[in-house]
Design a protein around this motif. Structure first.
Motif, PDB file in Angstrom:
ATOM      1  N   ILE A 141      -2.429  17.114  -1.174  1.00 59.82           N
ATOM      2  CA  ILE A 141      -3.609  17.129  -2.964  1.00 59.82           C
ATOM      3  C   ILE A 141      -3.104  15.674  -3.615  1.00 59.82           C
ATOM      4  O   ILE A 141      -2.010  15.487  -3.295  1.00 59.82           O
ATOM      5  CB  ILE A 141      -3.468  18.251  -3.356  1.00 59.82           C
ATOM      6  CG1 ILE A 141      -3.089  19.893  -2.730  1.00 59.82           C
ATOM      7  CG2 ILE A 141      -3.577  18.454  -4.400  1.00 59.82           C
ATOM      8  CD1 ILE A 141      -2.164  20.709  -3.589  1.00 59.82           C
ATOM      9  N   ALA A 142      -4.245  15.379  -3.904  1.00 62.16           N
ATOM     10  CA  ALA A 142      -4.059  13.653  -4.393  1.00 62.16           C
ATOM     11  C   ALA A 142      -3.709  14.075  -5.804  1.00 62.16           C
ATOM     12  O   ALA A 142      -4.479  13.777  -6.989  1.00 62.16           O
ATOM     13  CB  ALA A 142      -5.554  12.997  -4.685  1.00 62.16           C
ATOM     14  N   THR A 143      -2.172  14.298  -6.039  1.00 58.60           N
ATOM     15  CA  THR A 143      -1.943  14.528  -7.484  1.00 58.60           C
ATOM     16  C   THR A 143      -2.028  13.552  -8.423  1.00 58.60           C
ATOM     17  O   THR A 143      -1.371  12.122  -7.640  1.00 58.60           O
ATOM     18  CB  THR A 143      -0.676  15.713  -7.417  1.00 58.60           C
ATOM     19  OG1 THR A 143      -0.487  14.455  -6.903  1.00 58.60           O
ATOM     20  CG2 THR A 143      -0.837  16.660  -7.202  1.00 58.60           C
ATOM     21  N   LEU A 144      -1.408  13.332  -9.610  1.00 58.51           N
ATOM     22  CA  LEU A 144      -1.545  12.505 -10.327  1.00 58.51           C
ATOM     23  C   LEU A 144      -0.779  12.273 -11.513  1.00 58.51           C
ATOM     24  O   LEU A 144      -0.263  11.510 -12.356  1.00 58.51           O
ATOM     25  CB  LEU A 144      -3.030  11.976 -10.701  1.00 58.51           C
ATOM     26  CG  LEU A 144      -4.934  11.937 -10.433  1.00 58.51           C
ATOM     27  CD1 LEU A 144      -6.105  12.481 -11.764  1.00 58.51           C
ATOM     28  CD2 LEU A 144      -4.099  10.015  -9.899  1.00 58.51           C
ATOM     29  N   GLY A 145       0.670  12.948 -10.849  1.00 53.21           N
ATOM     30  CA  GLY A 145       1.609  13.091 -11.878  1.00 53.21           C
ATOM     31  C   GLY A 145       0.949  13.984 -13.486  1.00 53.21           C
ATOM     32  O   GLY A 145       2.349  13.980 -14.073  1.00 53.21           O
ATOM     33  N   LYS A 146      -0.004  14.389 -13.395  1.00 55.00           N
ATOM     34  CA  LYS A 146      -0.463  15.561 -14.359  1.00 55.00           C
ATOM     35  C   LYS A 146       0.329  16.830 -14.049  1.00 55.00           C
ATOM     36  O   LYS A 146       0.287  17.246 -13.523  1.00 55.00           O
ATOM     37  CB  LYS A 146      -1.553  15.385 -14.629  1.00 55.00           C
ATOM     38  CG  LYS A 146      -2.281  13.523 -15.055  1.00 55.00           C
ATOM     39  CD  LYS A 146      -3.177  13.376 -15.465  1.00 55.00           C
ATOM     40  CE  LYS A 146      -3.322  12.021 -16.499  1.00 55.00           C
ATOM     41  NZ  LYS A 146      -4.632  11.502 -16.583  1.00 55.00           N
ATOM     42  N   PRO A 147       0.597  17.543 -15.390  1.00 54.96           N
ATOM     43  CA  PRO A 147       0.703  19.040 -15.330  1.00 54.96           C
ATOM     44  C   PRO A 147      -0.114  19.719 -14.121  1.00 54.96           C
ATOM     45  O   PRO A 147      -0.788  19.664 -14.287  1.00 54.96           O
ATOM     46  CB  PRO A 147       0.710  19.004 -16.829  1.00 54.96           C
ATOM     47  CG  PRO A 147       0.480  17.936 -17.456  1.00 54.96           C
ATOM     48  CD  PRO A 147       0.067  17.477 -16.415  1.00 54.96           C
ATOM     49  N   PHE A 148       0.753  21.043 -13.732  1.00 51.98           N
ATOM     50  CA  PHE A 148       0.043  21.531 -12.680  1.00 51.98           C
ATOM     51  C   PHE A 148      -0.225  22.926 -14.124  1.00 51.98           C
ATOM     52  O   PHE A 148       0.656  23.181 -14.778  1.00 51.98           O
ATOM     53  CB  PHE A 148       0.887  22.140 -12.189  1.00 51.98           C
ATOM     54  CG  PHE A 148       0.688  23.328 -11.670  1.00 51.98           C
ATOM     55  CD1 PHE A 148      -0.312  23.952 -10.253  1.00 51.98           C
ATOM     56  CD2 PHE A 148       1.032  24.646 -11.862  1.00 51.98           C
ATOM     57  CE1 PHE A 148      -0.979  25.038 -10.011  1.00 51.98           C
ATOM     58  CE2 PHE A 148       0.713  25.740 -11.012  1.00 51.98           C
ATOM     59  CZ  PHE A 148      -0.531  26.539 -10.547  1.00 51.98           C
ATOM     60  N   VAL A 149      -1.569  23.678 -14.398  1.00 48.77           N
ATOM     61  CA  VAL A 149      -2.229  24.310 -15.577  1.00 48.77           C
ATOM     62  C   VAL A 149      -1.936  26.120 -14.627  1.00 48.77           C
ATOM     63  O   VAL A 149      -2.701  25.789 -13.953  1.00 48.77           O
ATOM     64  CB  VAL A 149      -3.706  24.037 -16.313  1.00 48.77           C
ATOM     65  CG1 VAL A 149      -3.449  24.867 -16.862  1.00 48.77           C
ATOM     66  CG2 VAL A 149      -3.297  22.376 -16.203  1.00 48.77           C
ATOM     67  N   ILE A 150      -1.943  26.957 -15.714  1.00 52.46           N
ATOM     68  CA  ILE A 150      -2.536  28.525 -15.517  1.00 52.46           C
ATOM     69  C   ILE A 150      -3.617  28.370 -16.048  1.00 52.46           C
ATOM     70  O   ILE A 150      -2.588  28.507 -17.776  1.00 52.46           O
ATOM     71  CB  ILE A 150      -1.130  29.117 -15.062  1.00 52.46           C
ATOM     72  CG1 ILE A 150      -0.013  28.789 -13.694  1.00 52.46           C
ATOM     73  CG2 ILE A 150      -1.487  30.873 -14.713  1.00 52.46           C
ATOM     74  CD1 ILE A 150       1.394  29.524 -13.332  1.00 52.46           C
TER      75      ILE A 150
END
Length: 205
Positions: free
Chosen positions: A158-167
């Motif tokens: 997954i190309a994550t960017l260091g930003k939060p995971f959200v629900i």
């Protein structure tokens, strides 16, 4: 708001009710803290994302493209160029106007946006949802059964960017849109592909 409603397979016998507003009125979302390890995890060896949801009955109002869970950020900022829009987040689980479940991911390794689509999700009952990636491709399950429209495209990480995971919502151009409408229970993410027998709500043998 807290609820004692839950799926029979949930470890925690509780859930959270989200009210499904839009934009500034979307209500609350849950996010990981800044700097949480999950924010930057790339999952190049595979992953499993599980959650439990229940849609209200009757399902009233316009809740098109409400987000179940996602990572913040723009896929264009991760260097992706071939998706629907550079303003989409790098990974999100959403519901279409027809209540089709949509999982779209911008992989860490490929410049692509492989997308899974389910049948219409029912209302008024708990469901277990699972996204499983083995480092090569992604399969989405509803109540332990594979959905029909899983992509054949390769998908690694997954190309994550260091930003939060959200629900509870999904961003577009780094702004939250339609909030989730219904209940969300236990959510688990592991950095490997799980077999259905190992899900929080195991599939029948």
């Amino acid at each position: 708001t807290w609820s004692d409603g839950h799926h029979a397979g949930q470890p925690a016998h509780a859930s959270l009710r989200f009210d499904g507003g839009k934009g500034p009125d979307r209500g609350a979302v849950l996010t990981t803290a800044a700097g949480a390890p999950l924010n930057s995890e790339k999952f190049t060896s595979g992953y499993t994302i599980e959650t439990f949801v229940r849609l209200p009955e009757p399902f009233e109002g316009d809740h098109a493209w409400m987000g179940v869970l996602s990572w913040e950020g723009r896929n264009g900022d991760a260097g992706k160029t071939t998706g629907w829009s550079p303003d989409e987040p790098t990974c999100s689980l959403n519901l279409s106007p027809e209540r089709f479940l949509q999982y779209v991911v911008y992989p860490h390794r490929q410049d692509a946006d492989p997308t899974s689509w389910s049948h219409t999700l029912p209302v008024g009952r708990w469901m277990h949802l699972a996204v499983v990636n083995d480092g090569r491709r992604t399969v989405v399950y509803v109540d332990g059964s594979k959905i029909a429209r899983n992509p054949a495209q390769r998908s690694t990480g997954i190309a994550t960017l260091g930003k939060p995971f959200v629900i509870g919502a999904t961003q577009f151009d780094e702004k939250f849109g339609q909030g989730f409408y219904g209940w969300i229970g236990d959510t688990r993410i592991v950095a490997r592909a799980l077999a259905p027998r190992d899900f929080l709500a195991p599939a029948a043998p």
